[in-house]
Design a protein around this motif. Structure first.
Motif, mmCIF file in Angstrom:
data_model
loop_
_atom_site.group_PDB
_atom_site.id
_atom_site.type_symbol
_atom_site.label_atom_id
_atom_site.label_comp_id
_atom_site.label_asym_id
_atom_site.label_seq_id
_atom_site.Cartn_x
_atom_site.Cartn_y
_atom_site.Cartn_z
ATOM 1 N N UNK A 40 4.277 7.791 2.480
ATOM 2 C CA UNK A 40 4.508 6.524 3.167
ATOM 3 C C UNK A 40 4.235 5.385 2.194
ATOM 4 N N UNK A 41 4.820 4.241 2.484
ATOM 5 C CA UNK A 41 4.538 3.015 1.739
ATOM 6 C C UNK A 41 4.644 1.870 2.732
ATOM 7 N N UNK A 42 4.137 0.710 2.345
ATOM 8 C CA UNK A 42 4.218 -0.407 3.273
ATOM 9 C C UNK A 42 3.507 -1.630 2.755
ATOM 10 N N UNK A 43 3.206 -2.529 3.686
ATOM 11 C CA UNK A 43 2.544 -3.770 3.301
ATOM 12 C C UNK A 43 1.781 -4.345 4.481
ATOM 13 N N UNK A 44 0.724 -5.065 4.178
ATOM 14 C CA UNK A 44 0.022 -5.914 5.131
ATOM 15 C C UNK A 44 0.529 -7.328 4.919
ATOM 16 N N UNK A 45 0.941 -7.998 6.002
ATOM 17 C CA UNK A 45 1.508 -9.334 5.863
ATOM 18 C C UNK A 45 0.925 -10.261 6.928
ATOM 19 N N UNK A 46 1.062 -11.550 6.704
ATOM 20 C CA UNK A 46 0.445 -12.542 7.582
ATOM 21 C C UNK A 46 1.283 -12.775 8.832
ATOM 22 N N UNK A 47 0.598 -12.874 9.984
ATOM 23 C CA UNK A 47 1.200 -13.358 11.224
ATOM 24 C C UNK A 47 0.263 -14.419 11.799
ATOM 25 N N UNK A 74 0.844 -1.193 0.000
ATOM 26 C CA UNK A 74 0.000 0.000 0.000
ATOM 27 C C UNK A 74 0.878 1.243 0.000
ATOM 28 N N UNK A 75 0.263 2.390 -0.264
ATOM 29 C CA UNK A 75 0.979 3.668 -0.238
ATOM 30 C C UNK A 75 -0.018 4.776 0.070
ATOM 31 N N UNK A 76 0.509 5.950 0.393
ATOM 32 C CA UNK A 76 -0.340 7.095 0.692
ATOM 33 C C UNK A 76 0.494 8.233 1.230
ATOM 34 N N UNK A 77 -0.153 9.150 1.935
ATOM 35 C CA UNK A 77 0.549 10.299 2.502
ATOM 36 C C UNK A 77 -0.123 10.714 3.799
ATOM 37 N N UNK A 78 0.699 11.155 4.754
ATOM 38 C CA UNK A 78 0.197 11.719 6.006
ATOM 39 C C UNK A 78 0.555 13.195 5.994
ATOM 40 N N UNK A 79 -0.443 14.025 5.739
ATOM 41 C CA UNK A 79 -0.238 15.476 5.627
ATOM 42 C C UNK A 79 0.890 15.801 4.647
ATOM 43 N N UNK A 80 0.900 15.099 3.533
ATOM 44 C CA UNK A 80 1.888 15.352 2.490
ATOM 45 C C UNK A 80 3.154 14.534 2.588
ATOM 46 N N UNK A 135 -1.378 -14.339 14.423
ATOM 47 C CA UNK A 135 -2.513 -13.758 15.142
ATOM 48 C C UNK A 135 -3.336 -12.804 14.286
ATOM 49 N N UNK A 136 -3.008 -12.704 13.006
ATOM 50 C CA UNK A 136 -3.723 -11.785 12.130
ATOM 51 C C UNK A 136 -2.748 -10.955 11.326
ATOM 52 N N UNK A 137 -3.255 -10.005 10.544
ATOM 53 C CA UNK A 137 -2.372 -9.232 9.671
ATOM 54 C C UNK A 137 -1.482 -8.269 10.443
ATOM 55 N N UNK A 138 -0.217 -8.227 10.046
ATOM 56 C CA UNK A 138 0.701 -7.229 10.558
ATOM 57 C C UNK A 138 0.857 -6.115 9.546
ATOM 58 N N UNK A 139 1.373 -4.980 10.005
ATOM 59 C CA UNK A 139 1.534 -3.810 9.145
ATOM 60 C C UNK A 139 2.973 -3.322 9.227
ATOM 61 N N UNK A 140 3.579 -3.092 8.069
ATOM 62 C CA UNK A 140 4.897 -2.464 7.994
ATOM 63 C C UNK A 140 4.761 -1.164 7.217
ATOM 64 N N UNK A 141 5.287 -0.080 7.775
ATOM 65 C CA UNK A 141 5.216 1.235 7.143
ATOM 66 C C UNK A 141 6.621 1.812 7.053
ATOM 67 N N UNK A 142 6.970 2.355 5.894
ATOM 68 C CA UNK A 142 8.257 3.025 5.727
ATOM 69 C C UNK A 142 8.022 4.397 5.110
ATOM 70 N N UNK A 143 8.954 5.318 5.376
ATOM 71 C CA UNK A 143 8.876 6.648 4.785
ATOM 72 C C UNK A 143 10.277 7.213 4.631
ATOM 73 N N UNK A 144 10.473 7.948 3.556
ATOM 74 C CA UNK A 144 11.739 8.649 3.346
ATOM 75 C C UNK A 144 11.695 10.055 3.935
#
Length: 285
Positions: free
Chosen positions: A85-92, A76-82, A94-103
């Protein structure tokens, strides 16, 4: 148009191949994750183009785009107030985990009111569900950021009269090479097991609690000036703490917390500094 309670309000279409397309609207992230279980899903892929993905009442991701597989996992990708960010939903287990990265770590932190002014930096955050509903364990890693006019740091440095560092923080900013946080987010509170930050000028370690409904902080920590020369203490007392360090507490409402520094703690050998502090939270318990 499809609406589910107050957490899912979007436009939905189904392609010839059975794939779903969500083309506009808003979704509340916590409710979405609660309804997705690892290894289960809609049985078809989903393309998402949301106007807004709501993280919490104060923060949201705009222009959210995601390509999810039949299990609801994917990039996934998007922006927080401009700030991008990018990232992914992945399997764990106990349910989906989330990883977020930003430059643009500074942009993300300013957009979420963590700091008032900062520049540069990269950010990586991971969130994984626990066995309790509504709880997420998280880690944050920030590298090479410069922080300016941090109210917490200004009060701490003013209390220990480190004039050079005060001028630096008020001016071009204080360089932090590494910032690492380990925490648990629950419906009632954020538990910070450990938060460390260090650069050439200063080292900081913090742990404690943020009580959401009360808007109250209860944090304790150690600040070590001139960390580049003082860092030998980290071998004895932990990352972010120098041989000479000042114990401090931050308590009260988030918009006007009370910062108290114990100047006498600088004379306590780093090996024994923890004697005068409460035990840090332990997320493993």
């Amino acid at each position: 148009k499809l609406r589910v309670g107050d957490w899912f309000n979007t436009s939905l279409s189904i392609g010839k191949n059975g794939g779903l397309s969500i083309t506009s609207g808003t979704v509340i992230l916590a409710d979405f994750l609660d309804r997705r279980q690892s290894g289960t899903g809609s049985g078809t892929s989903t393309e998402i183009a949301l106007d807004r993905l709501i993280i919490d009442p104060k923060n949201s991701v705009t222009n959210f785009r995601a390509s999810l597989n039949q299990n609801g996992l994917g990039p996934f990708s998007g922006a927080i107030n401009g700030a991008p960010i990018a990232g992914r939903l992945y399997a764990t287990s106990l349910g989906p985990g989330v990883e977020v990265v930003s430059t643009d770590a500074a942009g993300v932190l300013m957009a979420t009111d963590v700091v008032k002014r900062a520049t540069g930096g990269s950010l990586k955050m991971e969130l994984t569900p626990t066995s309790r509903k509504g709880e997420l364990d998280g880690t944050i890693a920030i590298r090479d950021i410069r922080v300016q006019n941090s109210s917490f740091l200004l009060e701490i440095l003013n209390a220990i009269s480190i004039v050079g560092l005060l001028d630096q923080l008020r001016g071009a900013g204080m360089s932090l090479d590494e910032v690492d946080v380990k925490f648990r987010n629950t419906p009632e509170q954020v538990v910070i097991e450990s938060a460390t930050a260090f650069g050439p000028s200063v080292g900081i370690s913090v742990d404690g609690y943020f009580f959401k409904q009360l808007g109250q902080l209860d944090l304790q920590g150690v600040i070590s000036p001139i960390y580049a020369l003082n860092a030998v203490g980290a071998l004895l007392s932990g990352k972010g703490q120098g041989l000479i360090g000042f114990n401090f507490t931050i308590r009260g409402e988030t918009d006007k917390p009370r910062v108290v520094v114990n100047p006498l703690s600088a004379f306590t050998p780093s090996l024994f500094r923890e004697i005068f502090r409460r035990p840090a939270p332990n997320l493993a318990k």
